[in-house]
Scaffold this motif. Structure first.
Motif, mmCIF file in Angstrom:
data_model
loop_
_atom_site.group_PDB
_atom_site.id
_atom_site.type_symbol
_atom_site.label_atom_id
_atom_site.label_comp_id
_atom_site.label_asym_id
_atom_site.label_seq_id
_atom_site.Cartn_x
_atom_site.Cartn_y
_atom_site.Cartn_z
ATOM 1 N N THR A 9 19.205 6.270 0.370
ATOM 2 C CA THR A 9 18.088 5.349 0.176
ATOM 3 C C THR A 9 17.678 4.720 1.497
ATOM 4 N N LEU A 10 18.663 4.337 2.310
ATOM 5 C CA LEU A 10 18.369 3.749 3.608
ATOM 6 C C LEU A 10 17.624 4.724 4.504
ATOM 7 N N MET A 11 17.985 6.015 4.414
ATOM 8 C CA MET A 11 17.336 7.037 5.218
ATOM 9 C C MET A 11 15.892 7.248 4.771
ATOM 10 N N GLY A 12 15.625 7.079 3.466
ATOM 11 C CA GLY A 12 14.312 7.417 2.941
ATOM 12 C C GLY A 12 13.448 6.221 2.621
ATOM 13 N N CYS A 13 13.807 5.036 3.136
ATOM 14 C CA CYS A 13 13.114 3.834 2.705
ATOM 15 C C CYS A 13 11.662 3.788 3.162
ATOM 16 N N THR A 14 11.321 4.524 4.210
ATOM 17 C CA THR A 14 9.953 4.461 4.704
ATOM 18 C C THR A 14 8.955 5.011 3.693
ATOM 19 N N SER A 15 9.372 5.930 2.850
ATOM 20 C CA SER A 15 8.452 6.515 1.879
ATOM 21 C C SER A 15 8.141 5.571 0.736
ATOM 22 N N ALA A 16 8.895 4.455 0.651
ATOM 23 C CA ALA A 16 8.640 3.492 -0.418
ATOM 24 C C ALA A 16 7.280 2.842 -0.279
ATOM 25 N N GLY A 17 6.672 2.967 0.902
ATOM 26 C CA GLY A 17 5.359 2.391 1.112
ATOM 27 C C GLY A 17 4.300 2.991 0.218
ATOM 28 N N LEU A 18 4.598 4.153 -0.401
ATOM 29 C CA LEU A 18 3.641 4.764 -1.303
ATOM 30 C C LEU A 18 3.432 3.912 -2.546
ATOM 31 N N TYR A 19 4.366 3.048 -2.838
ATOM 32 C CA TYR A 19 4.220 2.094 -3.938
ATOM 33 C C TYR A 19 3.671 0.808 -3.348
ATOM 34 N N ASN A 20 2.497 0.390 -3.789
ATOM 35 C CA ASN A 20 1.799 -0.760 -3.217
ATOM 36 C C ASN A 20 1.863 -1.923 -4.198
ATOM 37 N N PRO A 21 2.923 -2.735 -4.129
ATOM 38 C CA PRO A 21 3.099 -3.792 -5.133
ATOM 39 C C PRO A 21 2.133 -4.956 -4.947
ATOM 40 N N LEU A 22 1.816 -5.632 -6.032
ATOM 41 C CA LEU A 22 0.981 -6.819 -5.973
ATOM 42 C C LEU A 22 1.712 -7.920 -5.203
ATOM 43 N N PRO A 23 1.116 -8.460 -4.137
ATOM 44 C CA PRO A 23 1.765 -9.557 -3.397
ATOM 45 C C PRO A 23 1.866 -10.814 -4.251
ATOM 46 N N GLN A 24 2.878 -11.594 -3.986
ATOM 47 C CA GLN A 24 3.090 -12.826 -4.747
ATOM 48 C C GLN A 24 1.877 -13.759 -4.650
ATOM 49 N N THR A 25 1.192 -13.728 -3.516
ATOM 50 C CA THR A 25 0.038 -14.601 -3.282
ATOM 51 C C THR A 25 -1.034 -14.450 -4.355
ATOM 52 N N TYR A 26 -1.150 -13.222 -4.921
ATOM 53 C CA TYR A 26 -2.238 -12.953 -5.854
ATOM 54 C C TYR A 26 -1.775 -12.903 -7.312
ATOM 55 N N GLU A 27 -0.546 -13.328 -7.569
ATOM 56 C CA GLU A 27 -0.007 -13.232 -8.928
ATOM 57 C C GLU A 27 -0.865 -13.947 -9.964
ATOM 58 N N GLU A 28 -1.348 -15.130 -9.619
ATOM 59 C CA GLU A 28 -2.054 -15.938 -10.611
ATOM 60 C C GLU A 28 -3.462 -15.427 -10.898
ATOM 61 N N GLN A 29 -4.042 -14.671 -9.974
ATOM 62 C CA GLN A 29 -5.421 -14.222 -10.160
ATOM 63 C C GLN A 29 -5.535 -12.767 -10.595
ATOM 64 N N ALA A 30 -4.451 -12.020 -10.538
ATOM 65 C CA ALA A 30 -4.514 -10.579 -10.787
ATOM 66 C C ALA A 30 -4.928 -10.279 -12.224
ATOM 67 N N GLN A 31 -5.833 -9.302 -12.364
ATOM 68 C CA GLN A 31 -6.275 -8.823 -13.673
ATOM 69 C C GLN A 31 -6.097 -7.315 -13.722
#
Length: 415
Positions: free
Chosen positions: A32-54
């Motif tokens: 997992t440590l070796m392959g962590c760079t590919s995790a960027g393909l998952y684009n999670p909602l930032p905490q900043t926008y939690e309250e407004q996300a639809q």
């Protein structure tokens, strides 16, 4: 609950697969440590926008369980207007709510109890229905009433391991760690997704829409894993949205509510925040709560009816799809057996805590509290996570108890 079933009640094939999965975990961690760079393909909602996300294409169809919600407040007010219109100008004199818990295959108990309850002629039409995990699968049937009993019975008496999951190859799990485009899981729930599409069809969603317009409400809970918060989905609002993707979203919510992390893969929802599209990772609602109804987001419904005081009869029915008493087990001194036993114990005690929370709220709001759970004398043992024979027996137990007129418990266990 699911991990307990997959380990404590699994056959030898399941055990071997899970042992291997746990055995290669150190190797997985390193890769997992070796392959962590590919995790960027998952684009999670930032905490900043939690309250407004639809959810993309929808609005006002959900709320955080732990926060007040303007959408839910509007829905509650609209609900009161709709029910008066549906009742030809007369306000309701009685309100019945139903909360269905998680429990995996033990959901057969709740399904049987509801079907047996119909036979008494006294099963109410519920104003509010909520469901978590296996309770989420039961909830639409319970909401739509006795005309759906046949489908509910068929679902929980024909269900088996084969139409719920397929175990993943341990090597494929390793590769998902190396390139984590999709979260790794012990099992693939593709068969469950297929079953959901078959049973939760357009006819069901259209029926939910009609009942929603009469002022009734159906809620299903999932866990937004990054935020570590409960999300309450208003299924009727989705049904009346007019969005062509409503049925697909309904299916995804049902699948997400039963997706225990690590066992089944999570479901990803496309949401918009600050003008950009992100993904939210959702898993089993039971991670947050085993029984859902009076979370903060849906207090507006209670507030409206509490204002009517003693003129309105208010009843809450809770079906806990699990035993609540301690169950002795000879736990093997191995990591995976101990871990499974600990998690299943935590789940049980969390559920009991939820029952006390709902009881405290009911007493404050003068709501008649009614609780059902699997009887202690039910001693059948499941040979696999979704043992069809076990589920049929449990359905019959629930059905017979309901048909005789279930003696609802008026206080939580051990009170």
């Amino acid at each position: 609950m699911m991990l307990h079933l997959f380990i404590d009640k699994a056959d030898s094939m399941h055990i071997r697969s899970l042992k291997y999965y746990l055995g290669v975990f150190p190797l997985i961690s390193a890769l997992t440590l070796m392959g962590c760079t590919s995790a960027g393909l998952y684009n999670p909602l930032p905490q900043t926008y939690e309250e407004q996300a639809q959810v993309v294409g929808f609005s006002d169809i959900r709320a955080w369980g732990d926060a007040s919600s303007e959408a839910m407040e509007k829905s509650a007010l609209k609900s009161a207007e709709q029910e008066i219109k549906a009742n030809k100008g007369q306000a309701l004199t009685e309100i019945d709510a139903l909360a269905l818990s998680g429990g995996g295959a033990d959901g057969a108990f709740g399904a049987g109890l509801l079907c047996g309850w119909t036979e008494t002629g006294h099963r109410p039409q519920f104003k509010l229905v909520s469901g978590i995990s296996t309770g989420a699968l039961i909830a639409p049937f319970a909401f739509l009433g006795s005309k759906y009993d046949g489908r509910l019975k068929e679902l929980y008496t024909t269900m088996s391991d084969e139409n719920i999951y397929r175990l993943n190859n341990p090597f494929s799990i390793i590769f998902t760690f190396i390139r984590p485009v999709l979260a790794p899981s012990v099992a693939d729930n593709g068969p469950l997704a297929h079953m959901i599409k078959k049973t939760a069809n357009k006819e069901m969603l259209d029926d939910i829409a009609r009942e929603h317009l009469k002022g009734r409400r159906l809620f299903i809970g999932t866990t937004q894993l990054n935020a570590q918060r409960l999300v309450i989905w208003d299924i009727g609002a989705i049904a009346v949205s007019g969005n062509p993707g409503a049925l697909k979203l309904f299916h995804k919510i049902l699948l997400a509510s039963s997706a225990l992390p690590g066992i089944f893969p999570p479901q990803y929802f496309n949401v918009k925040g600050n003008g950009r599209v992100y993904k939210e990772m959702h898993v089993d609602g039971g991670v947050e709560t085993q029984v859902m109804l009076f979370q903060k987001a849906i207090y507006p419904y209670a507030t409206i009816y509490n204002a009517q005081g003693d003129k309105l009869i208010k009843r809450l029915y809770i079906i806990r799809n699990l035993k609540v008493a301690p169950e002795w087990q000879n736990v093997s001194p191995s990591l995976h057996y101990i871990a499974a036993r600990v998690i299943s114990t935590l789940t049980k005690t969390q559920g009991i805590g939820d029952l006390y929370r709902l009881y405290a709220y009911s007493m404050r709001a003068h709501i008649d509290y009614n609780l059902a759970y699997i009887p202690e004398n039910f001693n059948a043992t499941a040979k696999s996570p979704f043992d069809g024979s076990y589920m049929k027996k449990l359905f019959v137990v629930g059905y017979n108890l309901g048909k005789k007129g279930y003696q609802w418990q008026k206080v939580p266990p051990g009170f």
